[in-house]
Design a protein around this motif. Structure first.
Motif, PDB file in Angstrom:
ATOM      1  N   GLN A  59       0.832  -1.208   0.000  1.00  0.00           N
ATOM      2  CA  GLN A  59       0.000   0.000   0.000  1.00  0.00           C
ATOM      3  C   GLN A  59       0.862   1.251   0.000  1.00  0.00           C
ATOM      4  O   GLN A  59       0.581   2.209  -0.729  1.00  0.00           O
ATOM      5  N   ILE A  60       1.919   1.242   0.799  1.00  0.00           N
ATOM      6  CA  ILE A  60       2.818   2.394   0.844  1.00  0.00           C
ATOM      7  C   ILE A  60       3.476   2.600  -0.514  1.00  0.00           C
ATOM      8  O   ILE A  60       3.586   3.731  -1.002  1.00  0.00           O
ATOM      9  N   GLN A  61       3.890   1.518  -1.138  1.00  0.00           N
ATOM     10  CA  GLN A  61       4.530   1.612  -2.445  1.00  0.00           C
ATOM     11  C   GLN A  61       3.549   2.162  -3.491  1.00  0.00           C
ATOM     12  O   GLN A  61       3.916   2.991  -4.321  1.00  0.00           O
ATOM     13  N   GLU A  62       2.305   1.718  -3.442  1.00  0.00           N
ATOM     14  CA  GLU A  62       1.301   2.238  -4.364  1.00  0.00           C
ATOM     15  C   GLU A  62       1.076   3.726  -4.148  1.00  0.00           C
ATOM     16  O   GLU A  62       0.976   4.500  -5.104  1.00  0.00           O
ATOM     17  N   LYS A  63       1.020   4.146  -2.883  1.00  0.00           N
ATOM     18  CA  LYS A  63       0.826   5.569  -2.578  1.00  0.00           C
ATOM     19  C   LYS A  63       2.017   6.385  -3.060  1.00  0.00           C
ATOM     20  O   LYS A  63       1.853   7.471  -3.614  1.00  0.00           O
ATOM     21  N   GLU A  64       3.230   5.862  -2.871  1.00  0.00           N
ATOM     22  CA  GLU A  64       4.420   6.563  -3.344  1.00  0.00           C
ATOM     23  C   GLU A  64       4.402   6.699  -4.857  1.00  0.00           C
ATOM     24  O   GLU A  64       4.742   7.759  -5.399  1.00  0.00           O
ATOM     25  N   ASN A  65       3.999   5.629  -5.547  1.00  0.00           N
ATOM     26  CA  ASN A  65       3.916   5.698  -7.007  1.00  0.00           C
ATOM     27  C   ASN A  65       2.886   6.725  -7.446  1.00  0.00           C
ATOM     28  O   ASN A  65       3.119   7.474  -8.398  1.00  0.00           O
ATOM     29  N   LEU A  66       1.752   6.779  -6.748  1.00  0.00           N
ATOM     30  CA  LEU A  66       0.727   7.761  -7.067  1.00  0.00           C
ATOM     31  C   LEU A  66       1.251   9.177  -6.851  1.00  0.00           C
ATOM     32  O   LEU A  66       1.045  10.066  -7.687  1.00  0.00           O
ATOM     33  N   ILE A  67       1.960   9.380  -5.745  1.00  0.00           N
ATOM     34  CA  ILE A  67       2.525  10.703  -5.460  1.00  0.00           C
ATOM     35  C   ILE A  67       3.532  11.090  -6.530  1.00  0.00           C
ATOM     36  O   ILE A  67       3.537  12.232  -7.008  1.00  0.00           O
ATOM     37  N   LEU A  68       4.367  10.144  -6.947  1.00  0.00           N
ATOM     38  CA  LEU A  68       5.341  10.425  -7.999  1.00  0.00           C
ATOM     39  C   LEU A  68       4.653  10.777  -9.314  1.00  0.00           C
ATOM     40  O   LEU A  68       5.070  11.698 -10.025  1.00  0.00           O
ATOM     41  N   GLN A  69       3.585  10.065  -9.631  1.00  0.00           N
ATOM     42  CA  GLN A  69       2.844  10.365 -10.857  1.00  0.00           C
ATOM     43  C   GLN A  69       2.226  11.758 -10.796  1.00  0.00           C
ATOM     44  O   GLN A  69       2.292  12.524 -11.777  1.00  0.00           O
ATOM     45  N   LEU A  70       1.653  12.084  -9.657  1.00  0.00           N
ATOM     46  CA  LEU A  70       1.064  13.414  -9.507  1.00  0.00           C
ATOM     47  C   LEU A  70       2.126  14.500  -9.590  1.00  0.00           C
ATOM     48  O   LEU A  70       1.904  15.556 -10.199  1.00  0.00           O
TER      49      LEU A  70
END
Length: 89
Positions: A59-70
């Motif tokens: 979940q943390i990795q998914e959130k980090e990826n989302l933040i990077l995309q944003l």
């Protein structure tokens, strides 16, 4: 007579040691079972914690990826805005 007494003492000491060992074995058997059960319970609890940690890490990795995309979108929008401003000048 002395030999008989010595043999009797030796046999009674041996019998006492053997009976003591058997008594200790049977007393410790229950304790060993409890320890083994606690070990199994501890292992299953550890496995549950490991699975939960793995889920949290994904979940943390998914959130980090989302933040990077944003962040990339925001930076891309800023760069596009800068290029538009340069083009207007």
């Amino acid at each position: 007579m002395v030999i008989v007494e010595t043999l009797f003492d030796l046999l009674s000491a041996s019998a006492g040691a053997i009976l003591g060992a058997l008594f200790a074995f049977f007393l410790n058997r229950k304790r060993r079972k409890q320890m083994a059960n606690q070990l199994v319970i501890s292992r299953s609890a550890l496995e549950k914690v490991k699975l939960e940690n793995e889920q949290l890490l994904t979940q943390i990795q998914e959130k980090e990826n989302l933040i990077l995309q944003l962040e990339m979108q925001i930076l891309g929008d800023k760069n596009a805005q800068k290029e538009k401003d340069k083009g207007k000048k």
